[in-house]
Design an enzyme around this catalytic site. Sequence first.
Site, PDB file in Angstrom:
ATOM      1  CG  ASP A 102       9.262 -10.095  20.089  1.00  0.00           C
ATOM      2  OD1 ASP A 102       8.231  -9.255  20.621  1.00  0.00           O
ATOM      3  OD2 ASP A 102       9.534 -10.094  18.908  1.00  0.00           O
TER       4      ASP A 102
ATOM      5  CE1 TYR B  83      17.528  -7.468  19.732  1.00  0.00           C
ATOM      6  CE2 TYR B  83      17.954  -5.384  18.262  1.00  0.00           C
ATOM      7  CZ  TYR B  83      17.252  -6.229  19.379  1.00  0.00           C
ATOM      8  OH  TYR B  83      16.287  -5.423  20.173  1.00  0.00           O
TER       9      TYR B  83
ATOM     10  CG  ASP C 147       7.842 -14.511  15.585  1.00  0.00           C
ATOM     11  OD1 ASP C 147       6.482 -14.776  15.283  1.00  0.00           O
ATOM     12  OD2 ASP C 147       8.308 -13.801  16.709  1.00  0.00           O
TER      13      ASP C 147
ATOM     14  NE  ARG D  41       8.190  -9.811  16.068  1.00  0.00           N
ATOM     15  CZ  ARG D  41       7.024  -9.506  16.483  1.00  0.00           C
ATOM     16  NH1 ARG D  41       5.911 -10.029  15.789  1.00  0.00           N
ATOM     17  NH2 ARG D  41       6.784  -8.552  17.194  1.00  0.00           N
TER      18      ARG D  41
END
Length: 231
Positions: free
Chosen positions: A52, A80, A94, A186
Amino acid sequence: MKTTEDFQAGQVLLIDKPLHWTSFQVVNKLRWEIRHAFNIKKIKVGHAGTLDPLATGLLIICTGKMTKQINTFQGQDKEYTGTIVLGSTTPSYDLETEIDATFPTAHLTETAIHEATKQFIGNIDQFPPVFSAIKKEGKRLYEFARAGESVEISSRRIQISAFEITKIDGLNIEFRVVCSKGTYIRSLAHDFGKALNSGAHLSVLRRTKIGNFHVDNALLPEAFIESLTTK
């Protein structure tokens, strides 16, 4: 220094995607710079897994014949790190969109926060965010969302092999996750808030690993571009 033949035969480039860049912009920029540096009219360049715009970190870029390996790289587990903010939600899960609701947080404890991660370990069904690039009826889901249209989203089976809390600073929860292809961090943040009887959204996300490739070995786009002409 790499040569024209190197890039056409195929290279695997590890790029540290900057904040606000799209993965597509990285690919386009690198393709143009490679063509310009070596006076190549046409070369295949693609990425192995979208990040993203609000995420940073490892983006695998393949050139030439190595683009055939993109699906292999995409299928590998990813790691992540990031920050989840408890007590509020956004439509995009987000910071792409504004906070739309707030929730009680007085009941939250460090023990509860750590315990809540356990229910997400293993094979789980996850609903992607409505603000995502998944296609439905020929349109991206985010196109429906931005037009204010509701759309039914199907869940996906994913696997999370690690979900650990690395730091708790008030309502800011730092984490590390290792997961399968197709996982939306997310959505994990959003669902984590629900699991705590509160709300949550993602404020920071960085991809640190894809398979055995690590972001520590990646270059920022500017550094890669400089390397094209450095002898």
